[in-house]
Scaffold this active site. Structure first.
Site, PDB file in Angstrom:
ATOM      1  N   ASP A 194      -2.501  -3.255  12.857  1.00  0.00           N
ATOM      2  CA  ASP A 194      -2.173  -2.464  11.613  1.00  0.00           C
ATOM      3  C   ASP A 194      -1.150  -1.152  11.769  1.00  0.00           C
ATOM      4  OD1 ASP A 194      -2.238  -1.727   8.966  1.00  0.00           O
ATOM      5  OD2 ASP A 194      -4.628  -1.781   8.931  1.00  0.00           O
ATOM      6  N   HIS A 254       6.898  -0.312   7.911  1.00  0.00           N
ATOM      7  CA  HIS A 254       5.544   0.121   7.554  1.00  0.00           C
ATOM      8  C   HIS A 254       4.529  -0.594   8.462  1.00  0.00           C
ATOM      9  CE1 HIS A 254       6.193   2.776   3.887  1.00  0.00           C
ATOM     10  NE2 HIS A 254       7.368   2.011   4.017  1.00  0.00           N
TER      11      HIS A 254
HETATM   12  P1  ADQ Z   1      -1.640  -1.781   3.713  1.00  0.00           P
HETATM   13  O1  ADQ Z   1      -1.795  -2.813   4.571  1.00  0.00           O
HETATM   14  O2  ADQ Z   1      -1.789  -2.405   2.330  1.00  0.00           O
HETATM   15  O3  ADQ Z   1      -0.233  -1.158   3.823  1.00  0.00           O
HETATM   16  P2  ADQ Z   1      -3.319   0.815   4.235  1.00  0.00           P
HETATM   17  O4  ADQ Z   1      -2.275   1.716   4.790  1.00  0.00           O
HETATM   18  O5  ADQ Z   1      -4.631   0.879   4.464  1.00  0.00           O
HETATM   19  O6  ADQ Z   1      -2.810  -0.772   4.155  1.00  0.00           O
HETATM   20  O7  ADQ Z   1      -3.086   1.196   2.586  1.00  0.00           O
HETATM   21  C1  ADQ Z   1      -4.122   0.223   1.540  1.00  0.00           C
HETATM   22  C2  ADQ Z   1      -4.062   1.308   0.380  1.00  0.00           C
HETATM   23  O8  ADQ Z   1      -4.684   0.596  -0.531  1.00  0.00           O
HETATM   24  C3  ADQ Z   1      -5.093   2.588   0.596  1.00  0.00           C
HETATM   25  O9  ADQ Z   1      -4.459   3.498  -0.148  1.00  0.00           O
HETATM   26  C4  ADQ Z   1      -6.421   2.203  -0.152  1.00  0.00           C
HETATM   27  O10 ADQ Z   1      -7.060   3.100  -0.713  1.00  0.00           O
HETATM   28  C5  ADQ Z   1      -5.908   1.121  -1.237  1.00  0.00           C
HETATM   29  N1  ADQ Z   1      -6.726   0.279  -1.253  1.00  0.00           N
HETATM   30  C6  ADQ Z   1      -7.227  -0.761  -0.448  1.00  0.00           C
HETATM   31  N2  ADQ Z   1      -8.177  -1.615  -0.905  1.00  0.00           N
HETATM   32  C7  ADQ Z   1      -8.195  -1.217  -2.265  1.00  0.00           C
HETATM   33  C8  ADQ Z   1      -9.475  -1.651  -3.088  1.00  0.00           C
HETATM   34  N3  ADQ Z   1     -10.107  -2.498  -3.379  1.00  0.00           N
HETATM   35  N4  ADQ Z   1      -9.357  -0.741  -4.454  1.00  0.00           N
HETATM   36  C9  ADQ Z   1      -8.336   0.168  -4.404  1.00  0.00           C
HETATM   37  N5  ADQ Z   1      -7.529   0.559  -3.576  1.00  0.00           N
HETATM   38  C10 ADQ Z   1      -7.589  -0.081  -2.497  1.00  0.00           C
HETATM   39  C11 ADQ Z   1       0.844  -1.018   4.640  1.00  0.00           C
HETATM   40  C12 ADQ Z   1       0.585  -1.165   6.261  1.00  0.00           C
HETATM   41  C13 ADQ Z   1      -0.126  -0.254   6.531  1.00  0.00           C
HETATM   42  C14 ADQ Z   1       0.596   1.143   6.290  1.00  0.00           C
HETATM   43  C15 ADQ Z   1       0.813   1.276   5.150  1.00  0.00           C
HETATM   44  C16 ADQ Z   1       1.564   2.483   4.594  1.00  0.00           C
HETATM   45  O11 ADQ Z   1       0.118  -2.750   6.390  1.00  0.00           O
HETATM   46  O12 ADQ Z   1      -0.478  -0.199   8.090  1.00  0.00           O
HETATM   47  O13 ADQ Z   1      -0.603   2.257   6.659  1.00  0.00           O
HETATM   48  O14 ADQ Z   1       1.766   0.139   4.489  1.00  0.00           O
HETATM   49  O15 ADQ Z   1       2.683   2.540   5.496  1.00  0.00           O
END
Ligand code: ADQ
Length: 460
Positions: free
Chosen positions: A364, A156
């Site tokens: 990311d 990921h």
């Molecule tokens: P993450 O690093 O966690 O995932 P991301 O893809 O942005 O990053 O996903 C975060 C999720 O958490 C989103 O659905 C967002 O809405 C939710 N979220 C974030 N902050 C929040 C908050 N304060 N309250 C509620 N919800 C919140 C890892 C990798 C990414 C990759 C994903 C999936 O780092 O690059 O996209 O896995 O493969």
């Protein structure tokens, strides 16, 4: 009937669905979570020793199997090697990377423990799908136990070039362990190319032109299957959220000002200090926009026990105070900063009303926030996405205002550009982005990965 057996660091608790923490991998994998599927992972609980008998929950025909981690294993495997070594290094941050042999030994031992539990659950024709950087050696452990099933792995997060990966003493061993898989999936072509460059430079193996690697007679196919969101559902959620009391409260509090939103886990890869600096630069450079824009940053606390995360929190507290101290007015606070998890509905509603989505990670794998922001906009009056060129999402979402997050002046300029963008340009950019987010969904991700892992198999 062959089943899909998923191994990931965390296993969702089906009884907790709908809580703010719900989402993440469980939402992304919804399409393959059909009756018969097994999902094994860490329960999130710590015990004296790592358990080898999983706690089983059956829900809607799916078997969730969770094991507790022993305290020492939690420190070595989770805090130490996974989040102290692999996470910063694979995000190209060697300065934040630590390494010690004991942590790596713990990492291997926990991967072995998961493999043992998984092997006991496995039937001969099942397919195994392993997720992410915490489980790099699980496939090799399964092979060492004589398991012959098809095994797929999806990373990921980004992959690092050879000169960076080499910093990690067991890098070669990790690469060789991954080649126990039949399929390895990446978020972007760049990540796959870096992985193949490492295979070439460090294992001396020449991959074929279509990315197939052979080690000791076993072949591994490398593929690119970018993750996405359930865009249709998320749009609907945003539509519903607009009518909720909390969305209305937020709207009233803006008093006609534009909203800019950031939503991230509180993680140093997300570039929050530079983002706050860019906002400060924006307020200094474009005084005409002062009092006309409020920036809401929602940051969910994450990995609190890792030292760098505590430093980050302190730094952001300090910067928030400095920005608001310098620019606030009696009735205007430029930066609203919340360190908590917010429900998905509330987030969808906030995205919907935000004129700007500010997504500026330093690095990311993909970044689903960028896709959620696009999906939550109304086609007739959409907001503008400002997106880091170092997010996997930027490979496809080229109609966003793509910025270098290290260049705070450029990010400040992009905020100005977003606020002054002509309506037709705003609508055209959004239409192109929305089409991509609606095409590259979570379901498309599952279908694509499964077509490589289980070619010709039905029901996946
Ligand atoms: P993450 O690093 O966690 O995932 P991301 O893809 O942005 O990053 O996903 C975060 C999720 O958490 C989103 O659905 C967002 O809405 C939710 N979220 C974030 N902050 C929040 C908050 N304060 N309250 C509620 N919800 C919140 C890892 C990798 C990414 C990759 C994903 C999936 O780092 O690059 O996209 O896995 O493969």
């Amino acid at each position: 009937m062959p089943r899909l057996v998923i191994l990931a660091n965390r296993v969702p608790n089906p009884n907790e669905r709908g809580t703010p923490r719900a989402g993440g991998l469980a939402v992304a994998l919804e399409d393959v979570l059909t009756p018969g599927t097994v999902w094994l992972g860490w329960s999130g609980e710590r015990a004296e020793a790592t358990s080898t008998t999983p706690k089983i929950i059956e829900h809607a025909g799916i078997t969730y199997a969770a094991i507790d981690l022993g305290e020492a294993d939690y420190r070595a495997f989770y805090l130490g090697f996974s989040n102290g070594s692999l996470w910063p290094l694979l995000h190209l941050m060697p300065g934040l990377t630590t390494y010690n042999r004991g942590d790596y030994a713990g990492y291997r031992a926990v991967n072995r423990a998961f493999a043992e539990v998984l092997a006991a659950l496995l039937a001969p024709d099942d397919f195994v799908w392993i997720h992410d950087y915490q489980m790099l050696t699980a496939a090799a452990e399964l092979r060492a136990m004589g398991i012959q099933n098809r095994i797929g792995f999806f990373l990921h997060i980004p992959f690092a070039p050879p000169e960076i990966l080499k910093i990690l003493p067991p890098a070669k061993e990790l690469l060789a362990a991954l080649l126990a898989c039949d399929v390895i999936g990446f978020q972007t072509e760049t990540d796959r190319a870096e992985f193949l460059a490492c295979i070439r430079a460090m294992l001396g193996i020449a991959p074929t032109t279509d990315g197939i690697v052979t080690l000791d007679g076993h072949t591994t196919q490398t593929v690119v299957t970018p993750i996405g969101i359930d865009a249709e559902n998320f749009s609907r959620l945003a539509g519903r959220a607009v009518r909720r009391a909390e969305t209305k409260r937020m709207m009233e509090s803006l008093a006609g000002r534009a909203l800019m939103i950031g939503v991230d886990r509180l993680d140093y890869t997300k570039g929050l200090p530079a983002r706050f600096e860019a906002f400060s630069r924006f307020l200094a450079t474009y005084p005409q926009h002062r009092r006309k824009l409020s920036f809401l940053q929602i940051a969910a606390p994450s990995r609190n026990e890792v030292g760098h995360y505590q430093d980050l929190r302190n730094e952001l507290d300090h910067r928030t105070g400095a920005i608001n101290g310098a620019y606030s007015d009696f009735d205007w606070t430029p930066l609203r900063y919340m360190t908590r998890t917010v429900s998905r509905t509330a987030i969808a509603g906030l995205y919907h009303m935000a004129r700007i989505g500010l997504v500026t990670p330093l690095r990311d794998g993909m970044n689903l926030v960028a896709k959620e922001y696009v999906a939550a906009q109304s086609a007739a009056d959409p907001g503008v996405l400002i997106l880091s060129s170092f997010a996997g999402a930027a490979h496809a979402l080229t109609e966003a205002l793509v910025v270098n997050p290290f260049d705070v002046d450029a990010v400040a300029e992009a905020i100005h550009q977003a606020l002054t963008m002509p309506d037709d340009e705003r609508i055209a950019r959004h239409a192109a982005l929305a089409a991509k987010v609606q095409a590259s969904t979570a379901a498309a991700y599952c279908t694509s990965f499964m077509s490589f892992l289980a070619p010709g198999a039905e029901g996946f």
